[in-house]
Scaffold this motif. Structure first.
Motif, mmCIF file in Angstrom:
data_model
loop_
_atom_site.group_PDB
_atom_site.id
_atom_site.type_symbol
_atom_site.label_atom_id
_atom_site.label_comp_id
_atom_site.label_asym_id
_atom_site.label_seq_id
_atom_site.Cartn_x
_atom_site.Cartn_y
_atom_site.Cartn_z
ATOM 1 N N MET A 101 0.849 -1.196 0.000
ATOM 2 C CA MET A 101 0.000 0.000 0.000
ATOM 3 C C MET A 101 0.883 1.244 0.000
ATOM 4 O O MET A 101 1.291 1.733 1.052
ATOM 5 C CB MET A 101 -0.919 -0.014 1.228
ATOM 6 N N ASP A 103 1.991 4.978 -0.023
ATOM 7 C CA ASP A 103 1.418 6.195 0.573
ATOM 8 C C ASP A 103 2.236 7.381 0.068
ATOM 9 O O ASP A 103 3.208 7.795 0.693
ATOM 10 C CB ASP A 103 1.473 6.082 2.102
ATOM 11 N N HIS A 112 -4.320 2.510 6.366
ATOM 12 C CA HIS A 112 -3.956 1.222 5.767
ATOM 13 C C HIS A 112 -3.981 0.111 6.817
ATOM 14 O O HIS A 112 -4.437 -1.010 6.547
ATOM 15 C CB HIS A 112 -2.568 1.319 5.130
ATOM 16 N N SER A 375 -4.716 4.910 -3.170
ATOM 17 C CA SER A 375 -4.798 5.629 -1.891
ATOM 18 C C SER A 375 -4.620 7.132 -2.100
ATOM 19 O O SER A 375 -5.274 7.943 -1.434
ATOM 20 C CB SER A 375 -3.753 5.089 -0.909
ATOM 21 N N GLN A 378 -7.845 8.784 -3.067
ATOM 22 C CA GLN A 378 -8.819 9.052 -1.997
ATOM 23 C C GLN A 378 -8.642 10.461 -1.441
ATOM 24 O O GLN A 378 -9.601 11.081 -0.974
ATOM 25 C CB GLN A 378 -8.696 8.010 -0.881
ATOM 26 N N VAL A 469 -9.741 6.175 2.759
ATOM 27 C CA VAL A 469 -8.668 5.238 2.401
ATOM 28 C C VAL A 469 -8.977 3.841 2.921
ATOM 29 O O VAL A 469 -8.818 2.845 2.202
ATOM 30 C CB VAL A 469 -7.309 5.742 2.944
ATOM 31 N N ILE A 473 -9.400 0.484 0.466
ATOM 32 C CA ILE A 473 -8.535 -0.700 0.540
ATOM 33 C C ILE A 473 -9.350 -1.920 0.962
ATOM 34 O O ILE A 473 -9.160 -3.030 0.445
ATOM 35 C CB ILE A 473 -7.358 -0.464 1.512
#
Length: 483
Positions: A101, A103, A112, A375, A378, A469, A473
């Motif tokens: 994930m 960022d 996350h 992400s 978002q 987020v 996910i």
């Protein structure tokens, strides 16, 4: 005790993250606070343990608790102290399924973590490539520090990984090693030999000069028939094996060199080999050549990312024939089990909802998936909801710089696909594929020109940003782990 600490910090103007408060040892507690959008770590101690660059010149004694309190920035120096004393650091993967994930903003690791809480999946929380770091003006160290801060903020005590993604040269490799990453993804795309650049006679000459390892693999596997558990079979083509050797042999030297450096400098690590960025789909011969070449050289790699059929464009669902994808995936999965010791990895894995279930089922739940842009998007969604004027500015900047942004990413959008003035009353605008792709690839220029304004909105609505987020996910996980 926690109430007394929160009360004191509130009086000093700090927001206290209650979930972050946890015990490190008999006389040490750690927590995270925020003031003026800057986050710090706090220590509550009875002994002499401290970190560097304290907020208070002298530790504050909280009489009601019997502990001393101070706050510190999470500098790399302080991270190393916490890592060495309390093992607060990334680790290699210890589960069948793993999920990366990225960022890009360094703001949503906590979200996350919330997303993975109900799933048996290993989270890779610090995942950035040199390209992303250049566009966001960050370093491997900065990316890992933001992930650690999120881990502490959320009070997370499970294991997690840190992936130095798309490593193509030794300089970035050394930066990632120095920063403490535990996963290294080698992108071989720039080292592959493009066979179409050579005449038939030149290729024949090159084939004669292949090294002994390549020739041995060709000799061993040419004409070999593999029968999968489903009774489906395929036969290895000698001609295709030669093409694979000519394409990949040079890149194998890079992998061998990097592996030697990693073995020398990193105690435990996961190594991923990425061959998904080439011009053509990965054939079974490509897979066999790469995997067996590395095994012959004693290179213990953790995962392989083939280029599957279809298009894996950024920010949108898979484009292609899902049945054909499944057919080829079965072959690659079979080979990964046949040769043993590694899993398959899916790159550009954001929003590929139509193939998640197939991918999970065929790999029997043992896989790695990488996401990043989903992400970041978002944040765009939140800005659209909370500050439409800023969203409009970002849209115009992204559109103006589209051609430049496209140089770094494969997307099929064109400037003519977009209206000059966007309809801000259309609540579905951020769901449109072309808008998602536009913002996905434009993060660099948007941060260059409007970082302050973007961060102001995201910090103001932090919990809502986290929720955007987390839900996104988790939507991925619902498809991946659906029965």
């Amino acid at each position: 005790m926690i109430n007394k600490v929160a009360e004191y910090l509130s009086g000093e103007g700090f927001y206290f993250y209650e979930k972050s408060f946890r015990k490190l040892s008999e006389d040490i507690y750690i927590f995270v606070v925020k003031k003026a959008n800057e986050k710090s770590i706090g220590l509550l101690t009875q002994g002499d343990f401290t970190l560097s660059s304290p907020h208070f010149t002298e530790r504050k004694y909280l009489k009601e608790t019997g502990y001393y309190l101070n706050l510190y920035p999470l500098t790399y120096e302080n991270f190393v102290i916490l890592k060495d004393k309390f093992n607060i650091a990334p680790a290699p993967c210890d589960k069948k399924a793993s999920f990366g994930m990225g960022d890009r903003l360094g703001l949503v690791t906590a979200a996350h973590i919330r997303a993975v809480e109900n799933y048996d999946v290993f989270p890779v929380l610090a995942q950035q490539s040199p390209r992303e770091l250049m566009k966001t003006h960050r370093s491997f160290k900065e990316a890992i520090l933001k992930a650690i801060l999120g881990v502490l903020e959320e009070g997370y005590t499970g294991k997690f990984g840190a992936d130095a993604d798309h490593i193509k040269d030794e300089n970035y490799l050394m930066e990632a090693i120095d920063a403490g990453y535990t996963m290294y993804t080698l992108d071989l795309s720039d080292m592959l030999v493009k066979l179409s650049d050579y005449t038939e006679s030149q290729l024949k000459e090159k084939a004669e000069k292949l090294n002994i390892t390549s020739k041995r693999i060709i000799e061993r596997f040419k004409g070999k028939k593999f029968v999968m558990p489903t009774k489906e079979a395929f036969t290895v083509s000698e001609e295709e094996l030669y093409k694979s050797a000519l394409t990949y042999e040079k890149a194998m030297d890079f992998v061998e060199k990097v592996y030697g450096i990693l073995k020398d400098k990193v105690k435990n690590f996961d190594l991923e080999i990425s061959i998904d960025e080439g011009d053509k789909d990965t054939t079974v011969e490509d897979h066999i050549f790469v995997a067996e070449y590395l095994h012959e050289k004693g290179i213990d790699f953790w995962s392989l990312a083939p280029k599957f059929p279809g298009e894996f464009q950024k920010a949108i669902d898979y484009i292609g024939d899902v049945d054909k994808f499944a057919v080829e995936l079965k072959k690659h999965q079979f080979l990964s089990r046949e040769f043993g010791g590694y899993k398959l990895s899916l790159h550009s894995g954001s929003d590929k909802f139509s193939i998640y279930k197939v991918f999970s089922e065929i790999t029997e739940g043992e896989f790695h998936i990488k996401t990043s842009g989903t992400s970041w998007f978002q944040a765009v969604n939140l800005i659209f909801e909370k500050d439409k004027e800023l969203f409009k500015e970002l849209y115009q900047i992204a559109l103006y710089n589209l051609e430049e942004s496209k140089k770094a990413y494969k997307v099929l959008i064109d400037k003519k696909d977009f209206p000059e003035n966007i309809n801000l009353e259309d609540s579905q605008i951020v769901s449109k594929p072309e808008i998602k792709q536009l913002f996905h690839i434009s993060y660099g220029v948007l941060l260059e020109e409007r970082k302050k304004q973007i961060f102001e909105v995201l910090n103001k609505y932090e919990e809502e940003h986290y929720e955007f987020v987390r839900k996104n996910i988790e939507n991925h996980f619902k498809e991946i782990f659906s029965k």
